[in-house]
Design a protein around this motif. Structure first.
Motif, short mmCIF file in Angstrom:
data_model
loop_
_atom_site.label_atom_id
_atom_site.label_comp_id
_atom_site.label_asym_id
_atom_site.label_seq_id
_atom_site.Cartn_x
_atom_site.Cartn_y
_atom_site.Cartn_z
N TRP A 29 0.83 -1.21 0.00
CA TRP A 29 0.00 0.00 0.00
C TRP A 29 0.86 1.25 0.00
O TRP A 29 1.96 1.27 0.55
N ASP A 30 0.30 2.35 -0.51
CA ASP A 30 1.00 3.63 -0.48
C ASP A 30 1.25 4.03 0.97
O ASP A 30 0.33 4.05 1.78
N ASP A 71 -1.42 -0.02 -15.33
CA ASP A 71 -2.16 1.20 -15.05
C ASP A 71 -1.47 1.87 -13.85
O ASP A 71 -0.48 1.33 -13.34
N ASN A 72 -1.97 3.02 -13.39
CA ASN A 72 -1.31 3.66 -12.24
C ASN A 72 -1.72 2.98 -10.94
O ASN A 72 -2.58 2.10 -10.93
N HIS A 123 -3.18 4.50 -8.55
CA HIS A 123 -4.32 5.22 -7.96
C HIS A 123 -5.62 4.52 -8.32
O HIS A 123 -6.44 5.03 -9.08
N TRP A 124 -5.81 3.35 -7.75
CA TRP A 124 -6.94 2.51 -8.09
C TRP A 124 -8.27 3.13 -7.66
O TRP A 124 -9.31 2.78 -8.21
N TYR A 125 -8.26 4.08 -6.70
CA TYR A 125 -9.49 4.72 -6.23
C TYR A 125 -9.88 5.89 -7.14
O TYR A 125 -10.79 6.64 -6.83
N ASN A 126 -9.15 6.09 -8.22
CA ASN A 126 -9.48 7.15 -9.17
C ASN A 126 -10.06 6.59 -10.46
O ASN A 126 -10.01 7.25 -11.50
N ARG A 127 -10.51 5.34 -10.43
CA ARG A 127 -11.07 4.82 -11.66
C ARG A 127 -12.18 3.81 -11.42
O ARG A 127 -12.34 3.29 -10.32
N GLU A 128 -12.93 3.57 -12.46
CA GLU A 128 -14.02 2.60 -12.44
C GLU A 128 -13.46 1.22 -12.12
O GLU A 128 -12.59 0.71 -12.84
N PRO A 167 -11.62 -4.03 -15.95
CA PRO A 167 -10.16 -3.92 -15.91
C PRO A 167 -9.57 -3.42 -17.25
O PRO A 167 -9.23 -4.22 -18.10
N ARG A 168 -9.43 -2.13 -17.37
CA ARG A 168 -8.93 -1.53 -18.61
C ARG A 168 -7.54 -2.05 -18.98
O ARG A 168 -7.24 -2.32 -20.13
N TYR A 169 -6.70 -2.20 -17.93
CA TYR A 169 -5.31 -2.63 -18.17
C TYR A 169 -5.26 -4.04 -18.77
O TYR A 169 -4.38 -4.35 -19.55
#
Lengths: 394, 181
Positions: A138-139, A251-252, A254-259, A263-265
């Motif tokens: 985790w960050d 992908d980045n 920042h998983w909480y910034n996307r749908e 899974p786009r990646y």
């Protein structure tokens, strides 16, 4: 119409051998002993010795599991890598499928004629539970102060997927039922079982909506493949399995910034692999798949990311038996991570090895019913960000 | 596949077997870290201490980043134009955790969520896939709200800790709570 491959290669690449150890919760063997067992078996199956190998690719997930902070170097001798160009690759849970990808470019570039590709994971040393080791992915600034558990992120994603696709926990549990049942025929399997949807729903709730039986187990184990250039492959075997396409993306973090429902990646990685393999309609041109299934909903999520079903269509197809071993598009005929087990990097490579065995019609009781010409294996990793995809054909 | 009759290599141990092994080594690594929050996040944390949620806008593509980054990941250009968001947003997804970081059973479950924040002037260019958002705890909702799905799409806002307790951490924001309409 055939699309142009997006990459230039010096040689086609084939898989000519595969090996695997048992997958178990805890094993006596050291990580390098496990690596050796799988590597030796892969060489034997190809009728080769370590002298026939030009280069070695090793894959292993976080150092903190085995507890040795230089796993590539540590595993090098057991993986046959001494005095050869040897490299260790790592993209979290995506590592297992990244291993054949990295091995592929070693051969496709013309740099090596034969590559031994080895993946090993020993999660059991971490105490009191390997879950704790995940605390360090985790960050440190934004996430760790909240005291996260790795399961949170999966539960959040599963909840989103359920909402977006109107999929019930009952339907999703069918993946666990199917994969654990498929694993009954896998000699390495750790979590094979005949269970019901009720068993999944009645198992311990960890982070709702994730119950104990929605998750793959903690495992030790290793797997290996031998890859060879076209010329070498034809000398080694009458039935090489060709690597037709590879793809990977990140992908980045920042998983909480996307749908989280799609899974786009994974889709980007799949597009790269399909383009290379000249596949334009994966839902028709792929005969069977090994999508990454550390959690049951993940298999559905990844089936959609791999474009083997439309977004939100996988749960319905699953209910219809579409993904059974006897179905239209068998998924995880091996038994997957849910059934065979999840020694992280080795689990992904086990999926690639299943393509090899299925495409050679050597999967025994696990052999899918329909004739197979082409399969895809995929793994996912890190903070909902890594996608790794390999397409093989016979 | 190696033929069915041949057993695969590997020797299973029960936890008891393991503990009885000769030469079993136990080791606890000692490592301590002090992480700097960096350029963008330090200012973000300072904002949290003041009870404000700050983001940055990319001057090229208009994306608003919360939490902020000092560069736009897509344009690969410096950001630098700071914006304050109201903190209000809607729940993207939420779950109920019954276990701790180390997988111990927790006495009181926690509700965890991803909140999609309302960002004025956010030009997502119709791309619904990305959004300014935060990962945090939810309060004022029940486990049942999560399980029935009532909570998804619910309008929420931050509940701040009292100013004297804030330390410049994501935990200065105690949780997100429903906006009473």
């Amino acid at each position: 119409m055939v699309s142009r491959p997006n990459i230039h290669v010096k040689s086609k690449v084939a898989v000519v051998g595969a090996g695997i150890t048992l997958f178990r919760r805890r094993m006596l063997e050291t990580p390098r002993e496990l690596a050796w067992e799988a590597a030796k078996q892969a060489l034997d199956s190809a009728g080769l010795t370590i002298r026939d190998i030009d280069c070695v690719v090793i894959g292993s997930a976080p150092d903190a599991f085995d507890g040795v902070h230089m796993k590539g170097e540590y595993l090098a001798d057991g993986s046959g890598g001494l005095f050869k160009p040897t490299v260790r690759v790592y993209v979290g849970g995506g590592t297992g499928v990244f291993v054949p990808i990295a091995a592929w470019w070693h051969v496709a570039s013309g740099l090596c004629r034969t590559v031994l590709a080895v993946a090993e994971e020993k999660m059991s040393p971490a105490r009191p539970h390997p879950q704790g080791v995940f605390a360090y992915i985790w960050d440190p600034v934004l996430e760790r102060p909240l005291g996260p558990n790795l399961l949170w992120i999966f539960a959040l994603e599963m909840r989103r997927y359920m909402h977006k696709c109107n999929a019930s926990k009952e339907t999703i549990a069918l993946v666990s039922v199917k994969n654990k049942r498929n694993a009954l025929d896998h000699p390495a399997a750790q979590a094979a079982a005949n269970i019901t949807v009720e068993d999944v729903l009645n198992s311990e709730v960890l982070v709702w909506p994730v119950n104990r039986l929605d998750v793959s187990p903690v495992s030790d184990g290793a797997a290996a493949l031998v890859l060879a250039s076209e010329n070498e492959a034809r000398r080694i075997t009458d039935s090489p399995v060709w690597i037709e396409g590879v793809g990977w993306t990140l992908d980045n973090t920042h998983w909480y910034n996307r749908e989280l429902g799609y899974p786009r990646y994974v889709q980007y990685a799949a597009r790269m692999a399909y383009k290379m393999a000249a596949i334009e309609r994966p839902w028709r041109d792929i005969d069977f798949a090994e999508p990454y299934d550390p959690f049951d909903y993940k298999e559905l999520h990844h089936i959609e990311g791999l474009m083997l079903a439309r977004p939100c269509e996988a749960p319905k197809l699953l209910e219809e038996g579409w993904f059974d071993r006897s179905g239209e598009l068998p998924t995880s005929p091996s038994g997957g991570l849910l059934g065979v087990g999840n020694p992280i990097a080795a689990a992904g490579l086990m999926k690639a090895a299943e393509l090899f065995w299925q495409l050679r019609y050597e999967a025994g009781a696990r052999q899918v019913k329909k004739p197979v010409h082409r399969g895809v294996a995929q793994a996912w990793g890190d903070l909902m960000q890594a996608g790794t995809v390999v397409v093989m054909g016979n | 596949m190696p033929d069915g009759g041949k057993k695969l290599p590997g020797t299973y141990l029960s936890d008891k077997d393991l503990r009885a092994l000769p030469g079993l080594v136990e080791h606890t690594p000692e490592a301590k870290y002090m992480f700097s929050a960096g350029q963008a996040q330090s200012r973000f944390l300072q904002g949290l201490r003041e009870g404000r949620i700050l983001g940055v806008r990319c001057p090229r593509c208009g994306r608003v980043y919360v939490p902020p980054r000092s560069y736009c990941e897509y344009c690969f250009a410096p950001t630098g134009e700071w914006v304050e968001v109201s903190g209000e947003g809607e729940v993207h997804t939420a779950v109920v955790s019954y276990i701790s970081t180390f997988r111990e059973r927790m006495e009181k479950p926690e509700i965890i969520a991803v909140v999609r924040l309302y960002a004025p002037g956010y030009s997502g260019k119709g791309d619904e896939y990305e959004f300014p958002g935060m990962f945090h705890k939810l309060c004022g909702v029940s486990e049942e709200d999560v399980m029935t799905g009532r909570v998804i799409g619910m309008k929420v806002r931050p509940r701040w800790r009292p100013p004297e307790e804030r330390i410049g951490s994501v935990t200065d924001l105690e949780c997100f709570e429903p906006v009473k309409s």
